[in-house]
Motif scaffolding. Structure first.
Motif, PDB file in Angstrom:
ATOM      1  N   PHE A  51      27.683  38.127  29.696  1.00 38.62           N
ATOM      2  CA  PHE A  51      28.476  37.032  30.312  1.00 38.62           C
ATOM      3  C   PHE A  51      29.734  37.637  31.447  1.00 38.62           C
ATOM      4  O   PHE A  51      29.656  37.141  32.470  1.00 38.62           O
ATOM      5  N   ILE A  52      30.050  38.749  30.859  1.00 43.26           N
ATOM      6  CA  ILE A  52      31.108  39.476  31.860  1.00 43.26           C
ATOM      7  C   ILE A  52      30.225  39.892  33.106  1.00 43.26           C
ATOM      8  O   ILE A  52      30.787  39.723  34.372  1.00 43.26           O
ATOM      9  N   ALA A  53      28.878  40.400  33.004  1.00 42.75           N
ATOM     10  CA  ALA A  53      28.270  40.792  34.237  1.00 42.75           C
ATOM     11  C   ALA A  53      28.053  39.485  35.157  1.00 42.75           C
ATOM     12  O   ALA A  53      28.235  39.699  36.390  1.00 42.75           O
ATOM     13  N   TRP A  54      27.818  38.416  34.597  1.00 41.49           N
ATOM     14  CA  TRP A  54      27.772  37.177  35.153  1.00 41.49           C
ATOM     15  C   TRP A  54      29.095  36.818  35.946  1.00 41.49           C
ATOM     16  O   TRP A  54      29.143  36.540  37.350  1.00 41.49           O
ATOM     17  N   CYS A  55      30.162  36.907  35.322  1.00 38.27           N
ATOM     18  CA  CYS A  55      31.441  36.762  35.926  1.00 38.27           C
ATOM     19  C   CYS A  55      31.520  37.636  37.029  1.00 38.27           C
ATOM     20  O   CYS A  55      32.298  37.200  37.919  1.00 38.27           O
ATOM     21  N   LEU A  56      31.361  38.759  36.967  1.00 42.82           N
ATOM     22  CA  LEU A  56      31.217  39.827  38.032  1.00 42.82           C
ATOM     23  C   LEU A  56      30.820  39.181  39.424  1.00 42.82           C
ATOM     24  O   LEU A  56      31.167  39.531  40.465  1.00 42.82           O
ATOM     25  N   GLU A  57      29.512  38.742  38.975  1.00 39.84           N
ATOM     26  CA  GLU A  57      28.821  38.217  40.309  1.00 39.84           C
ATOM     27  C   GLU A  57      29.443  37.187  40.924  1.00 39.84           C
ATOM     28  O   GLU A  57      29.483  37.080  42.238  1.00 39.84           O
ATOM     29  N   TRP A  58      29.710  35.969  40.348  1.00 41.23           N
ATOM     30  CA  TRP A  58      30.432  34.773  40.815  1.00 41.23           C
ATOM     31  C   TRP A  58      31.901  35.270  41.616  1.00 41.23           C
ATOM     32  O   TRP A  58      32.214  34.749  42.215  1.00 41.23           O
ATOM     33  N   ALA A  59      32.547  36.224  40.728  1.00 43.24           N
ATOM     34  CA  ALA A  59      33.850  36.741  41.268  1.00 43.24           C
ATOM     35  C   ALA A  59      33.713  37.503  42.419  1.00 43.24           C
ATOM     36  O   ALA A  59      34.719  37.429  43.338  1.00 43.24           O
ATOM     37  N   ALA A  60      32.595  38.123  42.770  1.00 47.34           N
ATOM     38  CA  ALA A  60      32.284  38.954  44.037  1.00 47.34           C
ATOM     39  C   ALA A  60      32.261  37.798  45.216  1.00 47.34           C
ATOM     40  O   ALA A  60      32.598  38.095  46.207  1.00 47.34           O
ATOM     41  N   GLU A  61      31.469  36.822  44.946  1.00 41.06           N
ATOM     42  CA  GLU A  61      31.497  35.957  45.985  1.00 41.06           C
ATOM     43  C   GLU A  61      32.798  34.996  46.271  1.00 41.06           C
ATOM     44  O   GLU A  61      33.306  34.659  47.325  1.00 41.06           O
ATOM     45  N   VAL A  62      33.839  34.731  45.248  1.00 40.57           N
ATOM     46  CA  VAL A  62      34.999  34.430  45.255  1.00 40.57           C
ATOM     47  C   VAL A  62      35.730  35.152  46.280  1.00 40.57           C
ATOM     48  O   VAL A  62      36.416  34.698  47.094  1.00 40.57           O
ATOM     49  N   LYS A  63      35.778  36.565  46.105  1.00 43.27           N
ATOM     50  CA  LYS A  63      36.376  37.347  46.820  1.00 43.27           C
ATOM     51  C   LYS A  63      36.093  37.137  48.110  1.00 43.27           C
ATOM     52  O   LYS A  63      36.567  37.389  49.257  1.00 43.27           O
ATOM     53  N   ARG A  64      34.562  37.346  48.539  1.00 45.30           N
ATOM     54  CA  ARG A  64      33.893  37.341  49.927  1.00 45.30           C
ATOM     55  C   ARG A  64      34.551  36.063  50.485  1.00 45.30           C
ATOM     56  O   ARG A  64      34.923  36.185  51.922  1.00 45.30           O
TER      57      ARG A  64
END
Length: 278
Positions: A51-64
């Protein structure tokens, strides 16, 4: 100002990948909590590290997609027997030599509170889900983490401010600049709206109040020129907040078509038709 509302049916990770970089002023969202909540489509039971790994994925797109001076308000809750999720997720987003985000502020969204008046009376107000336990107390708050790229984003502290109780403070302190408003601080009491029928008025198992998103819009301080993104649109609480705040644009993603239909109905009730969805 009429808000341009864009609703997209699909995975936010893929959807945000189609957005240009650096164009979003404000992100306010509440992702699935991985606590077994009964959503229509999403299965909220992933293994914690996955779950946390998935959150890091979408959060990276949020940052971009965020501008350099944008704010990301992340609402995360927990349950008394599983209290570490908000902290584990926050550490994943902010820890290490090259973190995704800097934690700039931590807000406590208080759903229900009891206070004693100067007259000695106890007043209780707000809404919470009571639990029957000999080990835990009722959980009446959630976290809202304010994340930024630099940790140096300027806020409109008085935009979400409150008037002074003692008006003599207005002239006594120079920092007031004569204005009857002060910084509210990091404790936000925002109760849910009272509803008559849960399945009709709030057909989603985990929502936040419109007022919570409006508070984030105010304190970020970009005014009507704000482009707001919610990667987990749900039933459109952030979209409603965007419309009521009169900001320029809103973008929302959700994998559940029924939730998007509810969003459209809520927007129609606000006399704001959403843009065509994809």
């Amino acid at each position: 100002m009429t808000t341009n509302v864009e609703l997209h049916h699909g995975d936010c990770l893929q959807g945000m990948g189609q957005l240009p970089a650096g164009q979003v002023d404000l992100v306010v969202t509440s992702p699935p909590y991985n606590l077994g909540i009964d959503y229509n489509t999403y299965r909220d039971t992933s293994e914690r590290q996955a779950f946390i790994a998935w959150c890091l994925e979408w959060a990276a797109e949020v940052k971009r997609v965020m501008a350099d001076d944008a704010s990301f308000f992340l609402n995360v809750g927990a349950v008394p027997k599983n209290p570490l999720l908000p902290h584990q997720l926050l550490l994943a987003l902010t820890d290490g030599d090259d973190p995704l985000f800097i934690l700039q502020n931590t807000f406590h969204w208080v759903k229900s509170i009891s206070v004693e008046t100067r007259g000695g009376d106890t007043i209780s107000t707000g809404h919470f889900k009571p639990i029957n336990s000999k080990r835990y107390v009722n959980d009446c708050h959630e976290y809202v983490f304010h994340l930024t790229k630099s940790g140096e984003v300027t806020l409109d502290r008085k935009g979400a401010g409150v008037p002074y109780v003692h008006k003599s403070n207005i002239s006594r302190w120079g920092h007031t600049e004569g204005e009857d408003k002060r910084c509210r601080g990091n404790t936000w009491f925002i109760p849910y709206d009272t509803i008559k029928n849960r399945s009709r008025d709030r057909p989603h198992p985990a929502t936040f109040p419109v007022g919570l998103v409006q508070q984030c819009i105010r304190i970020h301080g970009k005014g009507e020129n704000t482009h707001l993104l919610d990667p987990f649109n749900g039933i459109g609480t952030s979209a409603l907040a965007a419309v009521r705040s009169g900001i320029i644009s809103y973008t929302g993603f959700d994998i559940d078509a029924d939730y998007l239909d509810v969003t459209r109905e809520r927007l129609r009730a606000e006399h704001e038709e959403p843009a065509e969805t994809t």
